[in-house]
Motif scaffolding. Structure first.
Motif, PDB file in Angstrom:
ATOM      1  N   ARG A 151       0.817  -1.208   0.000  1.00  0.00           N
ATOM      2  CA  ARG A 151       0.000   0.000   0.000  1.00  0.00           C
ATOM      3  C   ARG A 151       0.855   1.265   0.000  1.00  0.00           C
ATOM      4  O   ARG A 151       0.325   2.378   0.013  1.00  0.00           O
ATOM      5  N   ILE A 152       2.162   1.125  -0.006  1.00  0.00           N
ATOM      6  CA  ILE A 152       3.033   2.296  -0.133  1.00  0.00           C
ATOM      7  C   ILE A 152       2.993   2.759  -1.584  1.00  0.00           C
ATOM      8  O   ILE A 152       3.400   2.039  -2.494  1.00  0.00           O
ATOM      9  N   GLY A 153       2.490   3.972  -1.791  1.00  0.00           N
ATOM     10  CA  GLY A 153       2.384   4.508  -3.138  1.00  0.00           C
ATOM     11  C   GLY A 153       3.560   5.369  -3.535  1.00  0.00           C
ATOM     12  O   GLY A 153       3.835   5.538  -4.724  1.00  0.00           O
ATOM     13  N   VAL A 154       4.254   5.935  -2.530  1.00  0.00           N
ATOM     14  CA  VAL A 154       5.394   6.813  -2.784  1.00  0.00           C
ATOM     15  C   VAL A 154       6.487   6.497  -1.778  1.00  0.00           C
ATOM     16  O   VAL A 154       6.211   6.313  -0.587  1.00  0.00           O
ATOM     17  N   VAL A 155       7.726   6.454  -2.261  1.00  0.00           N
ATOM     18  CA  VAL A 155       8.903   6.372  -1.393  1.00  0.00           C
ATOM     19  C   VAL A 155       9.737   7.613  -1.653  1.00  0.00           C
ATOM     20  O   VAL A 155      10.031   7.946  -2.807  1.00  0.00           O
ATOM     21  N   CYS A 156      10.087   8.307  -0.590  1.00  0.00           N
ATOM     22  CA  CYS A 156      10.909   9.510  -0.736  1.00  0.00           C
ATOM     23  C   CYS A 156      12.093   9.424   0.222  1.00  0.00           C
ATOM     24  O   CYS A 156      12.029   8.747   1.243  1.00  0.00           O
ATOM     25  N   GLY A 157      13.166  10.112  -0.155  1.00  0.00           N
ATOM     26  CA  GLY A 157      14.372  10.067   0.655  1.00  0.00           C
ATOM     27  C   GLY A 157      14.832  11.445   1.062  1.00  0.00           C
ATOM     28  O   GLY A 157      14.111  12.435   0.917  1.00  0.00           O
ATOM     29  N   LEU A 158      16.049  11.499   1.561  1.00  0.00           N
ATOM     30  CA  LEU A 158      16.609  12.736   2.093  1.00  0.00           C
ATOM     31  C   LEU A 158      17.489  13.411   1.057  1.00  0.00           C
ATOM     32  O   LEU A 158      17.866  12.831   0.044  1.00  0.00           O
ATOM     33  N   TYR A 213      -0.484  14.551  -2.143  1.00  0.00           N
ATOM     34  CA  TYR A 213      -1.767  14.749  -1.482  1.00  0.00           C
ATOM     35  C   TYR A 213      -2.840  13.861  -2.113  1.00  0.00           C
ATOM     36  O   TYR A 213      -3.608  13.186  -1.414  1.00  0.00           O
ATOM     37  N   ARG A 214      -2.885  13.841  -3.429  1.00  0.00           N
ATOM     38  CA  ARG A 214      -3.905  13.043  -4.109  1.00  0.00           C
ATOM     39  C   ARG A 214      -3.696  11.553  -3.867  1.00  0.00           C
ATOM     40  O   ARG A 214      -4.665  10.794  -3.696  1.00  0.00           O
ATOM     41  N   ILE A 215      -2.435  11.117  -3.848  1.00  0.00           N
ATOM     42  CA  ILE A 215      -2.158   9.701  -3.611  1.00  0.00           C
ATOM     43  C   ILE A 215      -2.564   9.294  -2.198  1.00  0.00           C
ATOM     44  O   ILE A 215      -3.193   8.243  -1.989  1.00  0.00           O
ATOM     45  N   MET A 216      -2.243  10.125  -1.205  1.00  0.00           N
ATOM     46  CA  MET A 216      -2.642   9.791   0.166  1.00  0.00           C
ATOM     47  C   MET A 216      -4.158   9.833   0.319  1.00  0.00           C
ATOM     48  O   MET A 216      -4.746   8.981   0.996  1.00  0.00           O
ATOM     49  N   ARG A 217      -4.793  10.803  -0.304  1.00  0.00           N
ATOM     50  CA  ARG A 217      -6.258  10.913  -0.200  1.00  0.00           C
ATOM     51  C   ARG A 217      -6.945   9.694  -0.817  1.00  0.00           C
ATOM     52  O   ARG A 217      -8.053   9.321  -0.411  1.00  0.00           O
ATOM     53  N   ALA A 218      -6.283   9.044  -1.782  1.00  0.00           N
ATOM     54  CA  ALA A 218      -6.852   7.859  -2.422  1.00  0.00           C
ATOM     55  C   ALA A 218      -6.616   6.585  -1.614  1.00  0.00           C
ATOM     56  O   ALA A 218      -7.027   5.501  -2.041  1.00  0.00           O
ATOM     57  N   GLY A 219      -5.936   6.705  -0.455  1.00  0.00           N
ATOM     58  CA  GLY A 219      -5.773   5.553   0.417  1.00  0.00           C
ATOM     59  C   GLY A 219      -4.400   4.929   0.421  1.00  0.00           C
ATOM     60  O   GLY A 219      -4.151   3.976   1.178  1.00  0.00           O
ATOM     61  N   TRP A 220      -3.482   5.460  -0.379  1.00  0.00           N
ATOM     62  CA  TRP A 220      -2.112   4.985  -0.373  1.00  0.00           C
ATOM     63  C   TRP A 220      -1.320   5.683   0.737  1.00  0.00           C
ATOM     64  O   TRP A 220      -1.754   6.694   1.262  1.00  0.00           O
ATOM     65  N   THR A 221      -0.150   5.147   1.060  1.00  0.00           N
ATOM     66  CA  THR A 221       0.706   5.779   2.056  1.00  0.00           C
ATOM     67  C   THR A 221       2.009   6.241   1.410  1.00  0.00           C
ATOM     68  O   THR A 221       2.346   5.850   0.289  1.00  0.00           O
ATOM     69  N   VAL A 222       2.729   7.087   2.145  1.00  0.00           N
ATOM     70  CA  VAL A 222       4.017   7.617   1.705  1.00  0.00           C
ATOM     71  C   VAL A 222       5.069   7.206   2.731  1.00  0.00           C
ATOM     72  O   VAL A 222       4.908   7.451   3.931  1.00  0.00           O
ATOM     73  N   LEU A 223       6.145   6.583   2.253  1.00  0.00           N
ATOM     74  CA  LEU A 223       7.252   6.194   3.122  1.00  0.00           C
ATOM     75  C   LEU A 223       8.388   7.196   2.963  1.00  0.00           C
ATOM     76  O   LEU A 223       8.922   7.374   1.863  1.00  0.00           O
ATOM     77  N   CYS A 224       8.753   7.849   4.070  1.00  0.00           N
ATOM     78  CA  CYS A 224       9.951   8.681   4.103  1.00  0.00           C
ATOM     79  C   CYS A 224      11.087   7.799   4.620  1.00  0.00           C
ATOM     80  O   CYS A 224      11.066   7.380   5.771  1.00  0.00           O
ATOM     81  N   HIS A 225      12.043   7.534   3.761  1.00  0.00           N
ATOM     82  CA  HIS A 225      13.063   6.513   3.988  1.00  0.00           C
ATOM     83  C   HIS A 225      14.403   7.216   4.248  1.00  0.00           C
ATOM     84  O   HIS A 225      14.938   7.896   3.368  1.00  0.00           O
TER      85      HIS A 225
END
Length: 283
Positions: free
Chosen positions: A108-115, A180-192
């Motif tokens: 269910r992770i729709g986005v992975v972002c890093g530093l 924002y749209r991805i989270m609103r659709a029920g996906w999550t975002v992982l800050c890695h």
């Protein structure tokens, strides 16, 4: 074995930056690490010539606009994951493997972002490591120069808004709008915290202030768009973000840091302009 991830870089008339920063990183990738998509919006052929030295690069063209270029990459990608970075960024050979590992944690992770760190090694401000879901504030949640998206999430919410982002009327906000749209659709975002890139500093003085003004403009336009569609949560989150910047102005003022104050004021002015223009032009 089929590739799992594509790497997309959108560039426009910045062959010098591409050659100094992104190109050595591309050449340092392990063989078959990713499908590499370079989307060129330049007026000349300098970038095309540089890509000829990189095995496996797919060279694409698009009309100007960062969102247009990223959408061209999303349409062209043959993998379920697409990572984005910029032509002024350096990354290590293990960067893409870290992104793949992040997505593997949960379907269910729709986005992975890093530093990110700047040219001097100072951290670029960002969110703490963790998994974020709606209604998390999307502003500052991820950096577009170190962000990867699952294509199934894009299928749910649509492509990047081409009215937002560098090269468009509203000069930023395409990444936070997508988050924002991805989270609103029920996906999550992982800050890695295990995937870090170097985002080189080359804008100073008035150019840097214009950049931060553009960040604010994109945030304001994005907010106006969602409010027009009846999403009051977007308005509440923008107010929280504006209050955070106001507190930063007060803190920098107390510490007699005029440069910091000017940056924050540029962002706030851009926010107001983007919001009003987004409402009046029916973004």
């Amino acid at each position: 074995m089929a590739r799992l991830i594509s790497l997309a870089i959108v560039t426009r008339d910045r062959a010098d930056l591409f050659e100094r920063f992104a190109l050595p990183s591309l050449l340092g990738l392990p063989a078959d690490a990713a499908e590499v998509l370079v989307v060129d919006q330049s007026t000349g052929d300098s970038t095309r010539t540089l890509t000829e030295h990189v095995p496996g690069v797919r060279y694409l063209r698009s009309e100007p606009g960062l969102s247009r270029g990223r959408n061209a990459a999303l349409r062209a990608a043959s993998t379920p994951l697409v990572a984005f970075t910029d032509d002024d960024v350096e990354f290590g050979p293990g960067w893409l493997e870290g992104i793949r590992e992040g997505f593997a944690r949960d379907p269910r992770i729709g986005v992975v972002c890093g530093l990110g760190v700047d040219s001097s090694g100072r951290p670029v401000p960002g969110r703490l490591p963790g998994v974020y879901a709606w209604p998390t504030n999307p502003f500052g949640l991820a950096h577009g120069f170190n962000m990867a998206i699952r294509l199934r999430a894009v299928e749910d919410v649509g492509l990047f808004d081409e009215r937002l982002g560098a090269g468009a009327e509203f000069r930023s906000g395409e990444d936070s709008d997508m988050l924002y749209r991805i989270m609103r659709a029920g996906w999550t975002v992982l800050c890695h915290d295990g995937i870090t890139v170097v985002h080189h500093t080359w804008r100073y003085g008035p150019d840097a202030l214009r950049l931060h003004g553009g960040y604010g403009m994109g945030a304001g336009a994005q907010t106006a768009k969602h409010l027009r569609r009846g999403d009051r949560t977007a308005g509440r989150l923008a107010l929280v973000e504006a209050a955070r910047h106001a507190l930063t102005v007060a803190r920098w003022t107390a510490k007699r840091r005029p440069r910091g104050v000017m940056v924050q004021l540029a962002w706030g002015t851009g926010l107001a302009r983007g919001f009003v223009r987004g409402l009046t032009r029916r973004l």
